[in-house]
Design an enzyme around this catalytic site. Sequence first.
Site, short mmCIF file in Angstrom:
data_model
loop_
_atom_site.label_atom_id
_atom_site.label_comp_id
_atom_site.label_asym_id
_atom_site.label_seq_id
_atom_site.Cartn_x
_atom_site.Cartn_y
_atom_site.Cartn_z
N ARG A 1 -65.31 -25.85 -3.29
CA ARG A 1 -64.92 -24.77 -4.32
C ARG A 1 -65.02 -25.32 -5.71
O ARG A 1 -64.40 -26.12 -6.15
CB ARG A 1 -63.57 -24.15 -4.23
N ARG B 1 -49.47 -17.01 -17.75
CA ARG B 1 -50.56 -16.77 -18.66
C ARG B 1 -50.26 -15.08 -19.29
O ARG B 1 -50.12 -14.36 -18.54
CB ARG B 1 -51.95 -16.67 -18.10
N ASN C 1 -61.11 -28.22 -2.03
CA ASN C 1 -60.76 -27.72 -3.21
C ASN C 1 -60.18 -28.79 -4.25
O ASN C 1 -58.86 -29.23 -3.97
CB ASN C 1 -59.96 -26.56 -3.46
N GLU D 1 -59.78 -17.69 0.80
CA GLU D 1 -61.10 -18.28 0.02
C GLU D 1 -61.48 -19.29 0.86
O GLU D 1 -62.82 -19.55 0.79
CB GLU D 1 -60.42 -18.77 -1.24
N HIS E 1 -62.09 -16.17 -9.72
CA HIS E 1 -61.50 -15.70 -8.37
C HIS E 1 -62.62 -14.87 -7.77
O HIS E 1 -62.37 -14.01 -6.99
CB HIS E 1 -60.25 -14.63 -8.47
#
Lengths: 399, 399
Positions: free
Chosen positions: B94, B242, B7, B385, B183
Amino acid sequence: MNIFVINSGSSSIKYQLFHSESAEPVCSGLVERIGLGDSLIKHTVFINGEEKVTKLELDIPDHEAGMFEVEKLLVQPGIAVVHNPDDINVVGHRIVHGGETLTQTTIITEEVKEKIKQLYPLAPLHNPGHIKGIEVAQSIFKKATQVAVFDTAFHQTMPEKAYRYAIPDNFYKDYGIRVYGFHGISHKYVSGRAIEHLQKPDAKIITIHLGNGCSMAAVNAGKCIDTSMGLTPLDGLIMGTRSGNIDASVLLYLIEQQGYDAAELTSLLNKKSGMFGLTGYSDMRDITKMINEGSDAAALAYEMYAYRIRKFIGAYSAAMNGLDAIVFTAGVGENDALVREMACHDMDFMGIQISTEENAQRKPGLRDVSASQSKVKVLVIPTNEELEIAKQCKALLQN
Amino acid sequence: MNIFVINSGSSSIKYQLFHSESAEPVCSGLVERIGLGDSLIKHTVFINGEEKVTKLELDIPDHEAGMFEVEKLLVQPGIAVVHNPDDINVVGHRIVHGGETLTQTTIITEEVKEKIKQLYPLAPLHNPGHIKGIEVAQSIFKKATQVAVFDTAFHQTMPEKAYRYAIPDNFYKDYGIRVYGFHGISHKYVSGRAIEHLQKPDAKIITIHLGNGCSMAAVNAGKCIDTSMGLTPLDGLIMGTRSGNIDASVLLYLIEQQGYDAAELTSLLNKKSGMFGLTGYSDMRDITKMINEGSDAAALAYEMYAYRIRKFIGAYSAAMNGLDAIVFTAGVGENDALVREMACHDMDFMGIQISTEENAQRKPGLRDVSASQSKVKVLVIPTNEELEIAKQCKALLQN
Ligand SMILES: Nc1ncnc2c1ncn2[C@@H]1O[C@H](COP(=O)(O)OP(=O)(O)O)[C@@H](O)[C@H]1O
Ligand SMILES: Nc1ncnc2c1ncn2[C@@H]1O[C@H](COP(=O)(O)OP(=O)(O)O)[C@@H](O)[C@H]1O
């Protein structure tokens, strides 16, 4: 008691006169294009079930001149509804934004006017026109009590978790940035009618106001606990020309990558989006016609419009942990059977079953379009914001 | 088969090495502060249930230098996990944004790289770092097949009514402005595990990924039909820093009335909002501590955070007209019992009943925290993941 209801915009004045003992107005009218040249007045008097319409084309430079013409029409021989302007006891003003301080129907004092003016930054398109309407009404109907009825007031019972945005605290404290919600007079009126109809004061109701602007409210035991519009009437449902919910980053992308400015985005999202942006039309009758002619864009727009409503029905059922009735109202909600059908089909998990047959029929007044076995009542209730304003004026003055 | 999962961000590279027969990684690591000075590598090797950690502080000017150090660690005597870098058969990358054209796990060709680059305007913070990671991996692991796994791919099954915004058509056609969702690797992994657990391939599942970023997905029979993030990862739920959903007019107000510019708003809404904006902290552990110390701001922030989740649960139940299970995952979802409790209490109208007792316990692995009579299963499933990426690489290459 003669109650004169005014909705004064930046270039228009809408009005209705009520005798307090009746729900039917005595007359209604609209002054358009104030200060824009080619002004128009349409004035309708209702006498014994008949309508007498007067249309005037003349130059109306400002709100005062417009209201002066209306005053003449009210007493004009042949169509007079009062003997004398002083017979008007109350003028009820619809005010879009009451902020956090004007949370109830109230007699208009200098202090109230000051507060309405302080809200100009939050309601630049509406509150200035309302102040003009108040000042003109004060000078013309000198004997009348001036009353303000706020579109935001019904939503002021929302809990903080529903009205706050997840941005730093000072934006709320310094600028008042929070969810206010609008169409409150309509949501209050139709939810009140639904509670009466259900004979259940603690009913859990979702009201769905679908006009040119569209909004929903979750009403628990007569109190609003959440609503879909936000700081402004842009957020939430898809509307005639407004986008409703959209990732805020879309704006940032359009500014940074495509060179848009704030004025262009305001116009884009408020005037060129929604059903109009998707199909080229904002009136649902035109879009239904497109569907019948085989337009994919129109079919998609209807699906999006109805899907957004469904998701809010689910969200508000979760927020209230239950649901007794959903209420459709306003131009689209009252007249568009397809929208109601699309929003309610395959919703039996939520206890909602609509009767396709009942729903397809056109009938006046409050009606129940749910299937007989539906746990949740699906109601169509014509809204009447002017009547609600008149009722609130009467209630205030009789206390 | 040795699968190396990468990643790669703008200034960091995370990685794990899997032997394809096992769900446990052989080693994992993180290269931080690439090009920023004071770079760091933390490399952990797992041998027979033990962890051997190597930490290096050195100057890493670019991704190539960073990956070169990692390569050395992979073969370093004493902690070697492969004999030779050429023993790596697959590198699984990813990739945050695959847009509308990269909708499945795919072998990386020049054309795929070109498409990832074309998406830079939509993912300026992510895709450039991914391309660096790919190019470095291609130069170092020359024998390996390079595979891209996209965070957006799982959401590409959404129907148009869910992914389109109500803005004029050309914004979609010309700029690709639509809901993409993120996601996806996590939502796919945990929904897959839930389907296995329920032994119900057509289950209606809502997955709730609560990490620093937070998002939800409605998964019907294994296919995503809606998700809460939008064009970017800003929209939807309240997150660590956020804002999630916010009336777009808030941005227009801040620009026009308070003089903000787009860069300031991007930073405000992405980095200074959410739980951080409401409490001063973004880590839920700190905020829980504040609640225990009596902070009203922290209590409100938790209420808002959970309330937003509840509303999406309701919305997605309505969208699917049913619900078999909800799944909590990621740092907050797996560890924060209070969030799960607040999101699920008083939800019996939706068939959801959480067991306070089960929910309060800390246990590893998949667990069911619903009350025995709950119609909807409430599951906690640790996300993984990297493992999902390795699984997808394996599946692709065995076809
Ligand atoms: N028969 C009808 N079928 C479908 N839609 C209708 C019909 N009549 C009115 N409408 C819709 O109602 C809208 C106006 O609603 P209304 O409540 O009068 O709006 P507002 O008060 O917000 O200006 C029109 O734009 C049109 O889309
Ligand atoms: N024991 C815990 N209790 C509550 N929250 C926790 C706990 N452990 C981790 N978290 C939360 O998980 C967040 C990180 O989640 P993670 O899934 O690792 O994030 P991401 O992958 O999005 O960076 C932390 O910021 C913290 O808020």
